[in-house]
Write an enzyme that holds these catalytic residues in place. Structure first.
Site, PDB file in Angstrom:
ATOM      1  N   LEU A 125       0.872  -1.219  -0.073  1.00 36.29           N
ATOM      2  CA  LEU A 125      -0.164  -0.078   0.072  1.00 36.29           C
ATOM      3  C   LEU A 125       0.890   1.487   0.086  1.00 36.29           C
ATOM      4  CD1 LEU A 125      -2.925   1.182   0.555  1.00 36.29           C
ATOM      5  CD2 LEU A 125      -2.600   1.074   2.962  1.00 36.29           C
ATOM      6  N   GLU A 127       3.832   4.046  -0.089  1.00 34.32           N
ATOM      7  CA  GLU A 127       4.637   4.456  -1.204  1.00 34.32           C
ATOM      8  C   GLU A 127       5.754   5.491  -0.542  1.00 34.32           C
ATOM      9  OE1 GLU A 127       2.576   5.837  -4.728  1.00 34.32           O
ATOM     10  OE2 GLU A 127       1.584   3.905  -4.937  1.00 34.32           O
ATOM     11  N   SER A 132       0.861   7.673   5.828  1.00 35.79           N
ATOM     12  CA  SER A 132      -0.504   7.633   6.375  1.00 35.79           C
ATOM     13  C   SER A 132      -1.765   8.213   5.451  1.00 35.79           C
ATOM     14  CB  SER A 132      -0.356   8.804   7.353  1.00 35.79           C
ATOM     15  OG  SER A 132       0.406   8.403   8.726  1.00 35.79           O
ATOM     16  N   ASP A 243      -8.549  -2.967   9.150  1.00 36.86           N
ATOM     17  CA  ASP A 243      -9.477  -3.358  10.233  1.00 36.86           C
ATOM     18  C   ASP A 243      -9.281  -4.645  10.789  1.00 36.86           C
ATOM     19  OD1 ASP A 243     -10.813  -0.888   9.983  1.00 36.86           O
ATOM     20  OD2 ASP A 243     -12.453  -1.536   8.933  1.00 36.86           O
ATOM     21  N   ILE A 344      13.436  -1.245  35.077  1.00 34.32           N
ATOM     22  CA  ILE A 344      13.573  -2.271  36.168  1.00 34.32           C
ATOM     23  C   ILE A 344      14.759  -3.050  36.252  1.00 34.32           C
ATOM     24  CG2 ILE A 344      12.614  -4.141  37.390  1.00 34.32           C
ATOM     25  CD1 ILE A 344       9.827  -2.754  36.565  1.00 34.32           C
ATOM     26  N   GLY A 347      21.250  -1.799  34.103  1.00 34.76           N
ATOM     27  CA  GLY A 347      22.226  -2.001  33.163  1.00 34.76           C
ATOM     28  C   GLY A 347      21.876  -3.481  32.441  1.00 34.76           C
ATOM     29  N   GLU A 370       0.804  -0.132  10.137  1.00 30.43           N
ATOM     30  CA  GLU A 370      -0.917  -0.535   9.942  1.00 30.43           C
ATOM     31  C   GLU A 370      -1.672   0.742  10.654  1.00 30.43           C
ATOM     32  OE1 GLU A 370      -2.472  -4.294  10.012  1.00 30.43           O
ATOM     33  OE2 GLU A 370      -0.676  -5.177   9.798  1.00 30.43           O
ATOM     34  N   GLY A 371      -0.868   1.860  10.475  1.00 36.95           N
ATOM     35  CA  GLY A 371      -1.618   3.045  10.907  1.00 36.95           C
ATOM     36  C   GLY A 371      -0.746   3.254  12.169  1.00 36.95           C
ATOM     37  N   GLU A 374      -1.312   8.338  15.593  1.00 34.07           N
ATOM     38  CA  GLU A 374      -2.005   9.631  15.354  1.00 34.07           C
ATOM     39  C   GLU A 374      -3.215   9.121  14.161  1.00 34.07           C
ATOM     40  OE1 GLU A 374       1.252   8.971  15.349  1.00 34.07           O
ATOM     41  OE2 GLU A 374       2.037  10.673  16.730  1.00 34.07           O
TER      42      GLU A 374
HETATM   43  N1  CAA Z   1     -13.793   0.291   6.029  1.00 40.52           N
HETATM   44  C1  CAA Z   1     -14.166   0.612   4.718  1.00 40.52           C
HETATM   45  N2  CAA Z   1     -14.165   1.453   4.021  1.00 40.52           N
HETATM   46  C2  CAA Z   1     -13.536   2.711   4.726  1.00 40.52           C
HETATM   47  C3  CAA Z   1     -12.815   2.560   5.845  1.00 40.52           C
HETATM   48  C4  CAA Z   1     -13.042   1.426   6.417  1.00 40.52           C
HETATM   49  N3  CAA Z   1     -12.328   1.068   7.676  1.00 40.52           N
HETATM   50  N4  CAA Z   1     -12.277   3.744   5.969  1.00 40.52           N
HETATM   51  C5  CAA Z   1     -12.744   4.563   5.034  1.00 40.52           C
HETATM   52  N5  CAA Z   1     -13.280   3.827   4.257  1.00 40.52           N
HETATM   53  C6  CAA Z   1     -14.000   4.564   2.917  1.00 40.52           C
HETATM   54  C7  CAA Z   1     -14.834   5.632   3.178  1.00 40.52           C
HETATM   55  O1  CAA Z   1     -16.074   5.176   3.421  1.00 40.52           O
HETATM   56  C8  CAA Z   1     -14.464   6.432   1.987  1.00 40.52           C
HETATM   57  O2  CAA Z   1     -15.414   6.038   1.102  1.00 40.52           O
HETATM   58  P1  CAA Z   1     -16.455   6.971  -0.054  1.00 40.52           P
HETATM   59  O3  CAA Z   1     -15.337   7.655  -0.994  1.00 40.52           O
HETATM   60  O4  CAA Z   1     -17.197   6.124  -0.657  1.00 40.52           O
HETATM   61  O5  CAA Z   1     -17.139   7.963   0.898  1.00 40.52           O
HETATM   62  C9  CAA Z   1     -13.121   6.234   1.687  1.00 40.52           C
HETATM   63  O6  CAA Z   1     -12.762   5.019   2.103  1.00 40.52           O
HETATM   64  C10 CAA Z   1     -12.154   7.253   1.772  1.00 40.52           C
HETATM   65  O7  CAA Z   1     -12.287   7.285   3.222  1.00 40.52           O
HETATM   66  P2  CAA Z   1     -11.534   8.729   3.966  1.00 40.52           P
HETATM   67  O8  CAA Z   1     -12.186  10.022   3.524  1.00 40.52           O
HETATM   68  O9  CAA Z   1     -12.009   8.645   5.409  1.00 40.52           O
HETATM   69  O10 CAA Z   1     -10.172   8.526   3.786  1.00 40.52           O
HETATM   70  P3  CAA Z   1      -8.884   9.400   4.072  1.00 40.52           P
HETATM   71  O11 CAA Z   1      -8.330   9.605   2.827  1.00 40.52           O
HETATM   72  O12 CAA Z   1      -9.265  10.675   4.816  1.00 40.52           O
HETATM   73  O13 CAA Z   1      -8.083   8.400   4.763  1.00 40.52           O
HETATM   74  C11 CAA Z   1      -7.277   7.176   6.799  1.00 40.52           C
HETATM   75  C12 CAA Z   1      -8.543   7.748   6.035  1.00 40.52           C
HETATM   76  C13 CAA Z   1      -7.952   6.379   7.879  1.00 40.52           C
HETATM   77  C14 CAA Z   1      -6.455   8.265   7.366  1.00 40.52           C
HETATM   78  C15 CAA Z   1      -6.446   6.123   6.042  1.00 40.52           C
HETATM   79  O14 CAA Z   1      -5.848   6.873   4.906  1.00 40.52           O
HETATM   80  C16 CAA Z   1      -5.381   5.262   6.808  1.00 40.52           C
HETATM   81  O15 CAA Z   1      -5.857   4.274   7.193  1.00 40.52           O
HETATM   82  N6  CAA Z   1      -4.398   5.848   6.675  1.00 40.52           N
HETATM   83  C17 CAA Z   1      -3.156   4.757   7.269  1.00 40.52           C
HETATM   84  C18 CAA Z   1      -2.699   3.845   6.370  1.00 40.52           C
HETATM   85  C19 CAA Z   1      -2.106   2.686   6.999  1.00 40.52           C
HETATM   86  O16 CAA Z   1      -2.569   2.156   7.992  1.00 40.52           O
HETATM   87  N7  CAA Z   1      -0.921   2.236   6.379  1.00 40.52           N
HETATM   88  C20 CAA Z   1      -0.309   1.121   6.952  1.00 40.52           C
HETATM   89  C21 CAA Z   1       0.219   0.350   5.867  1.00 40.52           C
HETATM   90  S1  CAA Z   1       0.239  -1.389   5.751  1.00 40.52           S
HETATM   91  C22 CAA Z   1       1.413  -1.775   6.839  1.00 40.52           C
HETATM   92  O17 CAA Z   1       1.955  -0.955   7.750  1.00 40.52           O
HETATM   93  C23 CAA Z   1       2.162  -3.151   6.586  1.00 40.52           C
HETATM   94  C24 CAA Z   1       3.099  -3.441   7.453  1.00 40.52           C
HETATM   95  O18 CAA Z   1       4.293  -3.202   7.319  1.00 40.52           O
HETATM   96  C25 CAA Z   1       2.950  -4.700   8.270  1.00 40.52           C
END
Ligand code: CAA
Length: 388
Positions: A125, A127, A132, A243, A344, A347, A370-371, A374
């Site tokens: 996901l 890039e 975020s 989720d 605790i 050293g 995974e987010g 913040e």
């Molecule tokens: N489930 C389903 N749909 C969802 C959703 C969810 N939980 N959250 C948002 N959506 C949908 C919204 O309903 C919306 O749909 P519509 O366009 O139809 O209205 C669309 O997605 C856009 O939603 P937002 O306007 O809320 O989107 P946003 O651009 O404001 O971003 C955010 C929301 C929560 C900040 C999101 O970008 C996010 O979670 N960012 C963090 C990314 C992340 O967690 N990256 C981790 C990478 S993976 C990783 O870390 C792997 C690893 O190494 C182990």
């Protein structure tokens, strides 16, 4: 109200603990030191069904419930967070999109070998310029004029298990032959296919045995049947997957915190200073009390989020709020507890002779991937207020 695990869940927890303590804990320090991918123990985890816990048996998995998955993640991560990360990516980030949105053909071909633990999956996901703000991705998938394949040009960073993955779920902006955009879509990528390359490996502070790299796709041809879900559905797929994934990271945080706390508790009973066990001093007791209390609160949030996920599957609700609250609280607890556990130990906490410094280094990522914390706060507050 009943907080007890079922008999089956208790047996799964015991089996995961036995495997983790016997097969993983003894090798954790060595793999942390070398940064080598723990191939043999990951394959062994696969044989026990731990690489596809919630995936039905017909697709190579163990067919267990979300609570069992959380228990397994906590036990494996208590032995070694790197193993926890590898297990988590396979199960949640790769398994969930295929299970929830994949076609029968995709499940047979791409889910079964990964869920059974024969090969590894990954999720792309992030890039270089979008972490975020995941929707700001620039990777492009251009549909061919005859509609039979996409030409994907993508650069993805921080890909957990990227160096070893056979298959990757990748997100890109979909472009039509007339140049118009259809939003983000999800694609199944075969790492053996032409146009796929792995970039630089990321040397990391913690979870060092979990391999991480950049990946690049240059004019990669993806057959249209390897798109997951509809065109433009990719962002929702990515969020739905997170989720689930966030519950796994919350469980990982719980496992690391529990391991650090157990070590600190034992040390505070044994270590003497000024003629007494240090656990008799109020300054240490306060730390232990806070650590234990926050761990128990994390445990309840993790189990509640996992339970809410199983309910969501039955009644069509979403578990976004529970998953974000569990991840936020458990990861910050993990950082707090590992920090206190090092303190605790004094050293000895700083020494590589004990695993405390590794727990402390490993804990940090749980507040980031995974987010970030913040982002979890943003998700929770948006859902609570209904405002953006
Ligand atoms: N489930 C389903 N749909 C969802 C959703 C969810 N939980 N959250 C948002 N959506 C949908 C919204 O309903 C919306 O749909 P519509 O366009 O139809 O209205 C669309 O997605 C856009 O939603 P937002 O306007 O809320 O989107 P946003 O651009 O404001 O971003 C955010 C929301 C929560 C900040 C999101 O970008 C996010 O979670 N960012 C963090 C990314 C992340 O967690 N990256 C981790 C990478 S993976 C990783 O870390 C792997 C690893 O190494 C182990």
């Amino acid at each position: 109200m009943n907080f007890a695990l079922t008999e089956e869940q208790q047996m799964i927890q015991a089996a995961a603990r036995e495997f983790a303590q016997n097969e993983i804990a003894p090798i954790a320090a060595r793999f942390d030191e070398t940064g080598e991918f723990p191939e043999a123990s990951i394959r062994a985890a696969g044989e026990l069904g731990f690489m596809g816990v919630e995936i039905p048996e017909e697709y190579g998995g163990a067919g267990l419930d979300p609570v069992s998955y959380a228990l397994i993640m906590a036990e494996i991560s208590a032995a070694d967070a790197s193993h926890g990360t590898i297990v988590s990516v396979n199960n949640s980030l790769y398994g969930v999109p295929l299970l929830a949105f994949g076609t029968e053909q995709q499940k047979q071909q791409f889910l079964t070998p990964v869920a059974s633990g024969e090969v590894n999956g990954a999720y792309a996901l992030t890039e270089p310029q979008s972490g975020s703000d995941a929707r700001a991705m620039r990777s492009r998938a251009e549909l061919s004029a005859d509609g039979s394949y996409y030409t994907i040009n993508a650069r993805k960073s921080w890909i957990t298990s990227g160096p070893v993955a056979h298959y990757i779920v990748l997100f890109a902006q979909t472009i039509q032959p007339d140049g118009s955009s259809r939003g983000i879509s999800a694609f199944l990528i075969d790492a053996e296919a032409k146009g796929f390359t792995r970039g630089k490996h990321e040397p990391k502070l913690g979870i060092r045995a979990s391999a991480t790299c950049e990946i690049e796709l240059v004019d990669y041809q993806c057959p249209v049947e390897n798109r997951i879900g509809d065109e433009g559905q990719g962002f929702k797929i990515a969020m739905t997957v997170l989720d689930s994934g966030r519950i796994g990271i919350a469980a990982q945080s719980l496992g690391i915190a529990q391991a650090a706390y157990s070590a600190a508790l034992e040390y505070s009973r044994d270590r003497k200073a000024f003629g007494s066990e240090i656990g008799s001093f109020q300054s240490i007791q306060n730390k232990l009390a806070d650590m234990r209390t926050r761990i128990e609160a994390s445990r309840l949030l993790v189990l509640q989020a996992a339970w809410a996920k199983s309910q969501a599957a039955n009644n069509g609700t979403k578990n976004t709020l529970n998953a974000s609250m569990a991840k936020l609280f458990a990861s910050e607890t993990c950082m707090f507890v590992t920090h206190q556990a090092v303190q605790i130990h004094g050293g000895m906490g700083y020494s590589k002779e004990l695993p405390l410094e590794r727990y402390f280094r490993d804990a940090k990522i749980t507040e980031i991937y995974e987010g970030t914390s913040e982002i979890q706060r943003m998700v929770i507050a948006r859902l609570e207020t209904g405002l953006r």
